[in-house]
Design an enzyme around this catalytic site. Structure first.
Site: not given
Ligand code: AMP
Length: 281
Positions: A32, A34, A36-37, A150, A187
């Site tokens: 999912a 965005h 940020g990823h 984050k 996400s």
């Molecule tokens: P997740 O898919 O939520 O497990 O996140 C995967 C990676 O993306 C993790 O290292 C999160 O910290 C990073 N991440 C998620 N959202 C953001 C954001 N808004 N800004 C920076 N990194 C992010």
């Protein structure tokens, strides 16, 4: 860009990178995706020869079955977003591709770094997270891995896990990417209503207020003010000032100390987290 679903295919691909002496940047995600990823992926591309992104909703880090079930899964859109930015997407078809035949989780001694904040409110979460990241590191064999600040406590614990497991991997912490409103991209934001999205911007507003005005108040007073701003819009689970290194509670702002202000709360039945770090001057 290759979209790989099995660990066998992945290992073969990694061997071709290794034999060409290429540095491997790795970005583990749950999909999912965005911007940020994407910012993590772009930083990986800048620093490394090749970039691997994993998209895997890891069941062992969810402490509520409903949360796992509701977690958004958007692999086609994810692949589109990543096109041109990464070399390999690893999207395992099932848990076996990551954990082997049986899921056996290792106990890590994080020396208390995992007991507060997210660790306190999501029992077992960090154990599952550390195990899956460790498994993925074994498969991807990266030289560098990129994590968003984050999830700051996660970033601290991944560094500790790397030390414990003896991986030779550079862990790179990447800044939080936000919507124009200040809301941290997540996400989970997909599940918010328009009003929820607007309302959730108060999280960053309140935390930024704390960063600006910490010198005028005690820790307790500032916490009360910030919670007052957010409460009523979100259900606050916690809002805590901690030492950014030790994650220990603080009762005063000491000169030279880096403060980690961490938040978790609910809006539209969606759990959001955010944080801000600042140095006391
Ligand atoms: P997740 O898919 O939520 O497990 O996140 C995967 C990676 O993306 C993790 O290292 C999160 O910290 C990073 N991440 C998620 N959202 C953001 C954001 N808004 N800004 C920076 N990194 C992010």
């Amino acid at each position: 860009m290759d979209l790989l679903h099995t660990s066998t295919e992945l290992k073969q691909k990694i061997q071709t990178f290794k034999s060409a002496n290429q540095t491997i940047g790795f970005v583990p995600t749950m999909g999912a995706l965005h911007h940020g990823h994407l910012s993590l992926v772009k930083q990986a591309k800048e620093k490394c020869d090749v970039v691997v992104v994993s998209i895997y909703v890891n069941p062992t880090q969810f402490n509520q079955a409903s949360d796992l079930e509701k977690y958004p899964r958007t692999i086609e859109a994810d692949a589109k977003l990543l096109a041109g930015y990464c070399d390999v997407i690893f999207n395992p078809i099932d848990n076996k591709e990551v954990y082997g035949e049986e899921i056996v989780l290792k106990e890590y001694d994080f020396e208390g770094l995992d007991s507060a904040l997210e660790g306190a409110f999501r029992p077992g979460h960090f154990k599952g997270m550390a195990n899956v990241v460790s498994q993925l590191f074994r498969l991807v064999e990266p030289t560098h891995a990129f994590f968003g600040l984050k999830d700051y406590q996660q970033y601290v614990l991944v560094k500790k896990m790397v030390e414990i497991d003896g991986f030779d991997i550079e862990i790179v912490g990447c800044s939080i990417i936000r919507e124009e409103s200040g809301l941290a991209m997540s996400s989970r934001n997909m599940r918010l209503t328009e009003n929820g999205k607007k309302g959730a911007a108060v999280i960053h507003y309140a935390m930024n207020y704390c960063k600006q005005f910490y010198s005028y108040y005690s820790v307790e007073e500032l916490k009360t003010r910030a919670v007052y701003m957010i409460d009523g819009i979100l259900d606050v689970e916690y809002l805590e000032f901690r030492d950014a290194q030790t994650l220990q509670e603080i009762n005063a702002f000491k000169k030279g100390q880096t403060i980690f202000l961490s938040f978790a709360g609910f809006i539209d039945e969606v759990r959001l987290i955010d944080n801000i770090r600042f140095e006391v001057i």
